[in-house]
Motif scaffolding. Structure first.
Motif, short mmCIF file in Angstrom:
data_model
loop_
_atom_site.label_atom_id
_atom_site.label_comp_id
_atom_site.label_asym_id
_atom_site.label_seq_id
_atom_site.Cartn_x
_atom_site.Cartn_y
_atom_site.Cartn_z
N HIS A 423 0.87 -1.09 -0.18
CA HIS A 423 -0.10 -0.12 -0.18
C HIS A 423 0.76 1.23 -0.03
O HIS A 423 0.28 2.45 0.29
N LYS A 424 2.05 1.11 -0.44
CA LYS A 424 2.97 2.37 -0.66
C LYS A 424 2.48 3.32 -1.42
O LYS A 424 2.40 4.72 -1.34
N TRP A 425 1.40 3.00 -2.48
CA TRP A 425 0.99 3.78 -3.54
C TRP A 425 -0.08 4.76 -3.01
O TRP A 425 -0.09 5.94 -3.48
N ARG A 426 -0.56 4.49 -1.87
CA ARG A 426 -1.74 5.20 -1.00
C ARG A 426 -1.04 6.39 -0.62
O ARG A 426 -1.90 7.23 -0.23
N LYS A 427 0.36 6.32 -0.12
CA LYS A 427 0.97 7.36 0.53
C LYS A 427 1.41 8.43 -0.42
O LYS A 427 1.92 9.45 0.13
N ARG A 449 -0.30 -0.72 -13.26
CA ARG A 449 -1.73 -0.91 -12.73
C ARG A 449 -2.29 0.68 -12.59
O ARG A 449 -2.92 1.14 -11.57
N ALA A 450 -2.35 1.20 -13.84
CA ALA A 450 -2.71 2.62 -14.01
C ALA A 450 -4.11 2.67 -13.68
O ALA A 450 -4.50 3.86 -13.15
N GLN A 451 -5.10 1.95 -14.03
CA GLN A 451 -6.79 2.11 -13.77
C GLN A 451 -6.72 1.92 -12.31
O GLN A 451 -7.64 2.80 -11.78
N GLU A 452 -6.14 1.12 -11.70
CA GLU A 452 -6.57 1.02 -10.32
C GLU A 452 -5.97 1.91 -9.39
O GLU A 452 -6.74 2.51 -8.58
N PHE A 453 -4.81 2.39 -9.56
CA PHE A 453 -4.02 3.20 -8.60
C PHE A 453 -4.54 4.81 -9.07
O PHE A 453 -4.96 5.52 -8.08
N ALA A 455 -7.51 5.62 -9.93
CA ALA A 455 -8.90 5.73 -9.24
C ALA A 455 -9.05 5.99 -7.71
O ALA A 455 -9.91 6.38 -7.31
N GLU A 456 -8.05 5.51 -7.33
CA GLU A 456 -7.81 5.61 -5.64
C GLU A 456 -7.33 6.56 -5.19
O GLU A 456 -7.30 7.11 -4.10
N LEU A 460 -1.66 9.89 -8.30
CA LEU A 460 -1.09 9.08 -9.21
C LEU A 460 -1.67 9.44 -10.59
O LEU A 460 -2.89 8.84 -10.76
N LEU A 461 -0.75 9.83 -11.71
CA LEU A 461 -1.67 10.07 -13.03
C LEU A 461 -0.47 9.21 -13.84
O LEU A 461 0.38 8.94 -13.61
N PHE A 462 -1.32 8.72 -15.02
CA PHE A 462 -0.66 7.92 -16.06
C PHE A 462 -0.87 8.63 -17.60
O PHE A 462 -2.03 8.94 -17.79
#
Length: 502
Positions: A423-427, A449-453, A455-456, A460-462
């Motif tokens: 869950h580092k991406w959430r930080k 995991r562009a769509q998943e990350f 969206a939350e 995080l942009l792609f």
């Protein structure tokens, strides 16, 4: 003024107060950088180790991997088809024989252009091309909508090179035809002592008029363990440093990964999960730029951004997750990285083809006599490293990097390296734009995991493109004149959009 001030600024001092102020900022920053630099490590130069069996023995996996790439297979088919067709035209006016050979030659040429059947399958890409971010794309009041709009407008002007169609050719060709545009580019080297007593170099590149405290400082993170200095090899790092400094008036800081290029390391080698080196370099930049700022601006310094390429992209993304709100960065953009290195292990095409090239480079340039002795002391099976069984980067990481650095399994190393793990991406608390191509033959774009990350986490942009390869993206009908401008302009556009939003 110190003699290190740029001559252009010195000439303008009498008539231009702004030039005088900029010259003073440049001189103050140089003093701070030179005061903080600890110098190169006081260790003997490590001799390149004698490669078991010689370089030729290490080339067999490389040659086998090259023969499995779709690009080489297609080129061979086209070449053989042309040869057979010419042979048929030359000798074939015999009854039916020439026509049959000509048909076989034509068939091979067609297969070469449309793709030969068989070979190592390319892992299906599920992520569609497009811009991914959280928020209503029609709400122009949000930061993400403005970034999306800026990049969609820019992409409408981007014209992929029409005669470079595959991801592999998009990867190779820019390195073959792009001139080294950073030859003679001046830089100020600063040596930092790291927490494990190793020394690391960072190279500061200033605009022609000198350091401008009103413009951003941009860190550049290189690809996997380059053996030569970035001014010698050119490539995307040197191109970016040149573009940022001379065209955009920003100061670029090239992070020289420990023990790579022209630097020495004692025993703590570079590896992709370590983010503390970048941390220490950013803290240094904060300190010296604030100290060099005019009295009226203290304690503020210029905004700091970072851009990463390939392995540098992976480290940069992971850094932003590890440090959350304490990154010291205003934003980050990276190219051809992954957020899930464990997923990328499934990319068998990469392992059997392009990773053999990267592994050959590591085997022939990364290891020294000092490294060899330390690895043996740590229990690494070095004969296995130089055998044909270690043919890919995953093999290097499994057989060398993980055991050398105390990871029980290579998966543990990859989890530590990945922003997508634990869950580092959430930080992530600053805007981070990941740019990747669907046809990248080395890092699979689904591993972002562009769509998943997106969206939350709104930070995080792609940007996912259909074509571009790995840190390639050749541009226009004369791509050799554009170099790596896709990434150069992408970095500049991201930074300017973020600054305009604040």
């Amino acid at each position: 003024l110190e003699p290190d001030c740029p001559s252009a600024l010195v000439r303008g001092i009498g008539s231009n107060g702004m030039a005088a102020a900029a010259a003073g900022s440049h001189a103050r920053l140089l003093r701070e950088l030179r005061a903080i630099s600890v110098g190169p490590p006081d260790i003997a130069h490590a001799s390149p180790m004698a490669i078991p069996g010689g370089r030729l023995a290490q080339m067999w996996p490389l040659l086998a991997g090259a023969g499995k790439t779709a690009m080489v297979r297609s080129l061979l088919a086209i070449w053989l088809g042309v040869l057979l067709s010419c042979r048929a035209l030359w000798s074939g006016r015999s009854a039916g024989g020439g026509a049959a050979i000509s048909l076989v030659g034509l068939f091979l040429m067609v297969c070469g252009f449309v793709g030969l059947p068989g070979g190592v399958p390319f892992l299906a890409v599920r992520t569609a091309a497009g811009f991914y971010c959280k928020g209503d794309p029609n709400d122009s009041s949000t930061r993400n909508a403005r970034i999306r709009h800026a990049f969609q407008g820019w992409m409408a002007r981007f014209s992929p090179t029409p005669f470079v169609r595959s991801g592999e050719s998009c990867t190779v060709c820019p390195f073959l035809w792009s001139p080294n545009r950073c030859v003679g580019l001046a830089y100020e080297r600063v040596w930092l002592q790291l927490e494990d007593e190793e020394h690391m170099a960072v190279d500061w590149v200033f605009p022609p008029g000198g350091y401008d405290p009103s413009r951003p400082v941009v860190f550049l993170l290189t690809g996997l363990a380059p053996s030569k200095h970035w001014t010698v090899t050119g490539g995307f790092v040197g191109d970016a440093a040149k573009h940022l400094s001379t065209r955009l008036g920003m100061s670029a800081v090239v992070l020289v990964a420990r023990g790579t290029m022209d630097t020495e390391v004692q025993k703590h080698l570079f590896h992709g999960a370590r983010v503390t080196d970048l941390r220490q370099a950013i803290l240094m930049a904060e300190k010296v730029t604030r100290a060099a700022a005019p009295e009226t601006d203290k304690p503020l310094g210029p905004p700091i951004f970072a851009a990463g390429f390939s392995m540098g992209a992976i480290i940069l993304g992971n850094y932003c997750g590890q440090y959350g709100q304490e990154t010291g960065l205003k934003g980050a953009v990276h190219f051809s990285g992954v957020y899930d290195a464990v997923f990328n292990m499934k990319f068998e095409y990469s392992r059997q083809t392009w990773q053999t090239y990267l592994t050959y480079g590591l085997k022939t340039s990364f290891f020294t006599d000092r490294t060899f002795k330390e690895a043996v002391r740590r229990g690494v099976n070095m004969p296995l490293i130089f055998s044909r069984r270690t043919a890919s980067v995953v093999d290097i990481d499994t057989n060398f990097v993980a055991p050398y650095n105390g990871y029980p399994r290579v998966e543990d190393y990859y989890l530590d390296m990945s922003l997508g793990a634990e869950h580092k991406w959430r930080k992530v608390a600053i805007p981070v734009l990941a740019v990747a191509a669907r046809d990248d033959p080395i890092t699979h774009c689904d591993a972002l995991r562009a769509q998943e990350f997106s969206a939350e986490n709104e930070n995080l942009l792609f940007l996912i493109t259909d074509r571009g390869g790995h840190v390639g993206w050749p541009w226009g009908s004369r791509p050799w004149s554009r170099g790596f401008d896709f990434m150069n302009e992408g970095i500049g556009l991201f930074i300017e959009t973020i600054l305009a939003d604040t």
